[in-house]
Write a protein that holds these residues in place. Structure first.
Motif, PDB file in Angstrom:
ATOM      1  N   TYR A   1     -15.517 -53.245 -78.802  1.00 52.28           N
ATOM      2  CA  TYR A   1     -15.603 -54.698 -78.877  1.00 52.28           C
ATOM      3  C   TYR A   1     -17.047 -55.198 -78.957  1.00 52.28           C
ATOM      4  N   GLY A   2     -17.967 -54.301 -79.301  1.00 53.41           N
ATOM      5  CA  GLY A   2     -19.348 -54.709 -79.568  1.00 53.41           C
ATOM      6  C   GLY A   2     -20.149 -55.111 -78.354  1.00 53.41           C
ATOM      7  N   ILE A   3     -19.796 -54.586 -77.182  1.00 48.52           N
ATOM      8  CA  ILE A   3     -20.485 -54.938 -75.939  1.00 48.52           C
ATOM      9  C   ILE A   3     -21.250 -53.721 -75.451  1.00 48.52           C
ATOM     10  N   LYS A   4     -22.503 -53.913 -75.085  1.00 44.93           N
ATOM     11  CA  LYS A   4     -23.335 -52.799 -74.629  1.00 44.93           C
ATOM     12  C   LYS A   4     -23.290 -52.698 -73.109  1.00 44.93           C
ATOM     13  N   LEU A   5     -23.047 -51.500 -72.643  1.00 44.36           N
ATOM     14  CA  LEU A   5     -23.079 -51.220 -71.214  1.00 44.36           C
ATOM     15  C   LEU A   5     -24.526 -51.018 -70.767  1.00 44.36           C
ATOM     16  N   ILE A   6     -24.936 -51.765 -69.740  1.00 34.19           N
ATOM     17  CA  ILE A   6     -26.212 -51.539 -69.068  1.00 34.19           C
ATOM     18  C   ILE A   6     -25.880 -50.947 -67.712  1.00 34.19           C
ATOM     19  N   HIS A   7     -26.073 -49.632 -67.593  1.00 37.07           N
ATOM     20  CA  HIS A   7     -25.648 -48.926 -66.391  1.00 37.07           C
ATOM     21  C   HIS A   7     -26.783 -48.898 -65.379  1.00 37.07           C
ATOM     22  N   MET A   8     -26.585 -49.578 -64.264  1.00 38.45           N
ATOM     23  CA  MET A   8     -27.609 -49.791 -63.262  1.00 38.45           C
ATOM     24  C   MET A   8     -27.582 -48.678 -62.213  1.00 38.45           C
ATOM     25  N   ARG A   9     -28.532 -48.737 -61.271  1.00 38.95           N
ATOM     26  CA  ARG A   9     -28.600 -47.764 -60.189  1.00 38.95           C
ATOM     27  C   ARG A   9     -27.886 -48.239 -58.927  1.00 38.95           C
ATOM     28  N   HIS A  10     -27.623 -49.537 -58.828  1.00 40.29           N
ATOM     29  CA  HIS A  10     -26.991 -50.088 -57.623  1.00 40.29           C
ATOM     30  C   HIS A  10     -26.225 -51.345 -58.014  1.00 40.29           C
ATOM     31  N   GLU A  11     -25.067 -51.530 -57.382  1.00 42.07           N
ATOM     32  CA  GLU A  11     -24.227 -52.679 -57.739  1.00 42.07           C
ATOM     33  C   GLU A  11     -24.886 -54.010 -57.426  1.00 42.07           C
ATOM     34  N   GLN A  12     -25.718 -54.050 -56.393  1.00 40.53           N
ATOM     35  CA  GLN A  12     -26.424 -55.285 -56.089  1.00 40.53           C
ATOM     36  C   GLN A  12     -27.257 -55.718 -57.292  1.00 40.53           C
ATOM     37  N   SER A  13     -27.910 -54.745 -57.923  1.00 33.22           N
ATOM     38  CA  SER A  13     -28.728 -55.054 -59.091  1.00 33.22           C
ATOM     39  C   SER A  13     -27.883 -55.458 -60.288  1.00 33.22           C
ATOM     40  N   CYS A  14     -26.636 -54.986 -60.355  1.00 35.14           N
ATOM     41  CA  CYS A  14     -25.736 -55.440 -61.423  1.00 35.14           C
ATOM     42  C   CYS A  14     -25.567 -56.960 -61.353  1.00 35.14           C
ATOM     43  N   ALA A  15     -25.296 -57.444 -60.143  1.00 31.86           N
ATOM     44  CA  ALA A  15     -25.112 -58.887 -59.965  1.00 31.86           C
ATOM     45  C   ALA A  15     -26.404 -59.636 -60.240  1.00 31.86           C
ATOM     46  N   TYR A  16     -27.537 -59.086 -59.786  1.00 28.70           N
ATOM     47  CA  TYR A  16     -28.813 -59.749 -60.027  1.00 28.70           C
ATOM     48  C   TYR A  16     -29.129 -59.814 -61.525  1.00 28.70           C
ATOM     49  N   ALA A  17     -28.839 -58.738 -62.253  1.00 32.59           N
ATOM     50  CA  ALA A  17     -29.110 -58.733 -63.686  1.00 32.59           C
ATOM     51  C   ALA A  17     -28.251 -59.769 -64.408  1.00 32.59           C
ATOM     52  N   ALA A  18     -26.989 -59.876 -64.001  1.00 28.80           N
ATOM     53  CA  ALA A  18     -26.123 -60.903 -64.585  1.00 28.80           C
ATOM     54  C   ALA A  18     -26.662 -62.296 -64.283  1.00 28.80           C
ATOM     55  N   ASP A  19     -27.167 -62.483 -63.078  1.00 27.97           N
ATOM     56  CA  ASP A  19     -27.775 -63.758 -62.681  1.00 27.97           C
ATOM     57  C   ASP A  19     -29.021 -64.037 -63.521  1.00 27.97           C
ATOM     58  N   GLY A  20     -29.864 -63.015 -63.709  1.00 28.16           N
ATOM     59  CA  GLY A  20     -31.064 -63.195 -64.523  1.00 28.16           C
ATOM     60  C   GLY A  20     -30.737 -63.585 -65.946  1.00 28.16           C
ATOM     61  N   TRP A  21     -29.716 -62.957 -66.512  1.00 33.15           N
ATOM     62  CA  TRP A  21     -29.274 -63.321 -67.860  1.00 33.15           C
ATOM     63  C   TRP A  21     -28.818 -64.777 -67.893  1.00 33.15           C
ATOM     64  N   ALA A  22     -28.003 -65.160 -66.905  1.00 32.91           N
ATOM     65  CA  ALA A  22     -27.450 -66.515 -66.887  1.00 32.91           C
ATOM     66  C   ALA A  22     -28.539 -67.569 -66.751  1.00 32.91           C
ATOM     67  N   ARG A  23     -29.489 -67.343 -65.833  1.00 33.84           N
ATOM     68  CA  ARG A  23     -30.539 -68.340 -65.593  1.00 33.84           C
ATOM     69  C   ARG A  23     -31.637 -68.315 -66.657  1.00 33.84           C
ATOM     70  N   THR A  24     -31.542 -67.399 -67.593  1.00 34.48           N
ATOM     71  CA  THR A  24     -32.473 -67.385 -68.715  1.00 34.48           C
ATOM     72  C   THR A  24     -31.838 -67.971 -69.971  1.00 34.48           C
ATOM     73  N   THR A  25     -30.558 -67.662 -70.195  1.00 34.29           N
ATOM     74  CA  THR A  25     -29.897 -68.087 -71.433  1.00 34.29           C
ATOM     75  C   THR A  25     -29.070 -69.353 -71.283  1.00 34.29           C
ATOM     76  N   GLY A  26     -28.639 -69.672 -70.062  1.00 32.49           N
ATOM     77  CA  GLY A  26     -27.709 -70.780 -69.886  1.00 32.49           C
ATOM     78  C   GLY A  26     -26.285 -70.404 -70.242  1.00 32.49           C
ATOM     79  N   THR A  27     -26.011 -69.109 -70.426  1.00 31.58           N
ATOM     80  CA  THR A  27     -24.658 -68.605 -70.680  1.00 31.58           C
ATOM     81  C   THR A  27     -24.297 -67.634 -69.572  1.00 31.58           C
ATOM     82  N   PRO A  28     -23.006 -67.404 -69.344  1.00 33.69           N
ATOM     83  CA  PRO A  28     -22.632 -66.590 -68.180  1.00 33.69           C
ATOM     84  C   PRO A  28     -23.093 -65.141 -68.281  1.00 33.69           C
TER      85      PRO A  28
END
Length: 596
Positions: free
Chosen positions: A76-103
């Motif tokens: 489905y054309g989605i790239k997996l970014i495999h992190m070292r810790h789940e906490q950082s998964c949530a932070y990375a999603a937050d960083g994307w959201a607060r940079t792009t204005g999209t979820p």
């Protein structure tokens, strides 16, 4: 033969190489489906909803409970970014959201995967960031039996999330996930969690059996403006004011209203103070921009305040004196009606999207003469305070310019002078945050990404990863302390693995905070909060093929930073800083409204 209800055996079957549908529905199940029907498993259902929403990246740490999702991403054309810790998964999603204005989207496995992610999800929730988390879970048939990694994320995350949903039927996977997107992206933006038990996620079925509903609309399709009569009242109050002020918050960022805010500010000549992701909507070198470090003479004395997309919080005394003028006339504009009047007694309520409300205000303002009596005194005061503040900051840095160990003022000044004007700044250092705020002038909304009201440490690496993916080709500079690096530092390896040229400037003072000389409440009463001194973190990350720099003397910092920025790959600048230095503006509101 694996029975449909025995999902623990089904998962074992998948691990041993069976397909998801065969493992959970039986080897011969597919034979009973007409050849013209389209059969799909839960993972593919999740992936196609993500694709329909334009999701580019999924931040995840793998686990057997979520393998069907990860297995479907490429299709489905989605790239997996495999992190070292789940906490950082949530932070990375937050960083994307607060940079792009999209979820931003993250996925974690059951039990410990979800509980590891909680701090990052809570940080996003309190910062009003649109994050969708998709979690695995033990099978529903094993509730309360001691199932492998048994936990209930909906209950854990409910207090800070806009929506939590445990999927209980295969036919609702898509509609439940669409509901999560709707909740996360509608004002006020926030976190949505969907957890999918394995006996539902691994199941295959006819895609035509998925329940319809929960259509997701683009932001432009759901905007609404304020009552025209309230717009007129707001203009009348602002016209009559001698010391008007605009307070702009996250709503400006999420509605994409920066241009409209600048237009209204320049039309009316009303000074503006912006905060969080709204900071920089009016560039902070603009003559009408009031910066956070010197806002109090204006927030505390303004006689009319238009707060738009702005949430008062404990760090600014919830709208109370002396930070805010309790006798001011308040006008509050927000897309969420329940936020209006929550902290301040707003006389005028403007319920609507910030972009449309500002257009309405500008249209109404054009019919009036904004050359008010006394206005020039108010604007001159803004100019004078700005000039005096900048002068004092420069003089203070000059006084400590050659200090050894290095003083944080020099690091802040030279960092702000060296980086590109459109660089994204991620702040993950309690001490350095105060010094950076004195020197850095935001130029666009979302340029500064901080810890938000939750104020954790260790968020910076994940947020920087999300921001760098969101802004390829642009500088992303992380200011982090050695405490935060200890929490999340190994995700710098993640950044290097995905060739993300994040530059981390490490304030290495070998301590959780400044020395006890800066904390008299604790001095002599407990053991110091120290970390082993003289750690060569630059060498540690060089072993992971990151670029490393070590700085002990003040004259070494600027060239080291310049080399790191030119390296073109993940870099860490290890700055041995003065552990005796804190910042006088930090820590004063840690107890909120508590009286001690």
């Amino acid at each position: 033969m694996t029975e449909p209800g025995n999902s623990s055996e089904a998962l074992s079957g998948v691990v041993m190489g069976k397909t998801a549908s065969a493992a959970l529905a039986g080897e011969g199940a597919a034979e009973s489906v007409p050849s013209t029907a389209v059969k799909i498993d839960g993972g593919a259902l999740v992936a196609r909803v993500l694709q329909s929403q334009g999701v580019k990246y999924l931040f995840a740490v793998n686990g057997g409970h979520t393998w069907p999702i990860l297995a479907a991403l490429r299709d489905y054309g989605i790239k997996l970014i495999h992190m070292r810790h789940e906490q950082s998964c949530a932070y990375a999603a937050d960083g994307w959201a607060r940079t792009t204005g999209t979820p931003g989207i993250c996925s974690v496995t059951a039990g410990c995967g979800l509980t590891n992610a909680v701090t990052g999800l809570c940080a996003a929730g309190l910062a009003g960031s649109a994050v969708v988390c998709i979690a695995g879970q033990h099978p529903t048939t094993e509730d309360g039996l001691g199932s492998f990694q048994e936990a209930y994320g909906s209950e854990v995350c409910r207090s800070f999330s806009k929506l939590t949903k445990r999927v209980l039927d295969w036919s609702t996977i898509e509609v439940d996930l669409r509901q999560a997107f709707r909740a996360a992206t509608s004002p006020p933006q926030g976190v949505a969690l969907v957890e999918i038990p394995t006996n539902i996620l691994y199941r295959g079925g006819l895609e035509s059996d998925q329940r319809r509903g929960a259509k997701i609309y683009a932001p432009d399709e759901l905007r609404s403006g304020a009552d025209p009569r309230s717009i007129e009242q707001a203009i009348e109050i602002l016209l009559a004011a001698k010391r008007p002020l605009i307070a702009a918050g996250d709503g400006i960022f999420w509605s994409g209203a920066a241009a409209e805010l600048r237009e209204f500010v320049e039309l009316t000549k009303i000074p503006v103070y912006a905060r969080r992701t709204g900071q920089g909507a009016v560039a902070e070198d603009h003559p009408l921009a009031i910066r956070g470090p010197w806002k109090k003479p204006f927030t505390g004395r303004a006689d009319a305040i238009l707060a738009i997309g702005f949430r008062f919080w404990s760090g600014e005394k919830f709208g109370e004196a002396p930070t805010w003028n309790e006798s001011a006339h308040y006008i509050q504009a927000d897309a969420t009606p329940t936020r209006i009047g929550l902290h301040v007694p707003a006389e005028v309520a403007l319920v609507g999207d910030a972009k449309l409300v500002l257009r309405q205000l500008s249209d109404a303002a054009r019919a009036n003469d904004w050359k008010r009596q006394g206005q020039s005194d108010w604007l001159q005061e803004v100019a004078d305070v700005r000039t005096n503040f900048d002068r004092v900051v420069v003089e203070h840095e000059r006084k400590h310019h050659d200090d050894t160990p290095i003083h944080p003022a020099r690091v802040a000044r030279e960092l702000c002078e060296v980086i590109d004007p459109d660089a994204t700044i991620v702040i993950d250092s309690f001490t350095m945050s105060g010094w950076i705020s004195q020197w850095f002038h935001a130029r666009f909304p979302g340029q500064i990404l901080d810890a938000g009201p939750l104020a954790p440490v260790g968020h910076g690496v994940g947020i920087a990863i999300g921001a760098q993916l969101a802004r390829p080709g642009k500088q992303v500079v992380l200011i982090i302390g050695d405490g935060g690096l200890g929490v999340s530092g190994f995700d710098l390896e993640t950044a290097r693995r995905y060739e993300l040229p994040i530059v981390a400037v490490l304030w290495n003072n070998s301590s959780w905070g400044p020395s006890f000389d800066e904390m008299p409440f604790l001095k002599g009463r407990t053991d110091p909060f120290e970390i082993l001194p003289n750690q060569r973190y630059d060498r540690m990350f060089e072993l992971m093929d990151c670029h490393g720099e070590h700085v002990e003397r003040p004259e070494e910092f600027r060239p080291a930073l310049e080399r790191a920025l030119r390296a073109g790959k993940t870099a860490l600048v290890n700055v041995v800083g003065d552990r005796t230095i804190g910042h006088p503006s930090l820590g004063g509101n840690l107890l909120g409204s508590t009286r001690v």
